[in-house]
Design a protein around this motif. Sequence first.
Motif, mmCIF file in Angstrom:
data_model
loop_
_atom_site.group_PDB
_atom_site.id
_atom_site.type_symbol
_atom_site.label_atom_id
_atom_site.label_comp_id
_atom_site.label_asym_id
_atom_site.label_seq_id
_atom_site.Cartn_x
_atom_site.Cartn_y
_atom_site.Cartn_z
ATOM 1 N N VAL A 2 0.840 -1.180 0.000
ATOM 2 C CA VAL A 2 0.000 0.000 0.000
ATOM 3 C C VAL A 2 0.883 1.241 0.000
ATOM 4 O O VAL A 2 1.873 1.312 0.719
ATOM 5 N N ALA A 23 -9.235 0.649 5.954
ATOM 6 C CA ALA A 23 -8.185 -0.061 5.212
ATOM 7 C C ALA A 23 -8.561 -1.522 5.022
ATOM 8 O O ALA A 23 -8.361 -2.101 3.950
ATOM 9 N N ASP A 34 0.963 -3.504 6.086
ATOM 10 C CA ASP A 34 0.458 -2.552 5.094
ATOM 11 C C ASP A 34 -0.575 -1.595 5.694
ATOM 12 O O ASP A 34 -0.632 -0.424 5.310
ATOM 13 N N HIS A 38 -0.094 2.437 5.693
ATOM 14 C CA HIS A 38 -1.148 3.278 5.135
ATOM 15 C C HIS A 38 -1.701 4.268 6.162
ATOM 16 O O HIS A 38 -1.954 5.430 5.841
#
Length: 120
Positions: A2, A23, A34, A38
């Motif tokens: 990401v 997410a 990830d 993010h």
Amino acid sequence: MVAVPGSHTGWTFITNHARVLAAIADNPNIRIRDIAAHCRLTERAVQRIISDLEQDGYLSHTREGRANTYRIDPDKVLRHPAEAGLTVAALLSLLVRDETDRMGKPGSQSPRLAGAGGAS
């Protein structure tokens, strides 16, 4: 992997719990690493948030080999009295963009919640 958003200072409107949930709604197979990148959080913070969400029934996961697949309960009502009656699906409809939105193409504006318990 990401893409990591730029740095931020000051206050924000959205909590870390909502960011993590969004997410996961965007990618039910996303790795904690990830999510952390993010959301600009540590992996340990993401693990605690996921634990909170699972403990209160907003999120569950199944283990598939070395990966987790998350499932969000879209009908679960938000916790704060000011949001009484609002569901997770309503929150995610504001936070999750579908593939056409990300690519800048015209099309449906509804969020992709396939991994979020089938909400539309």
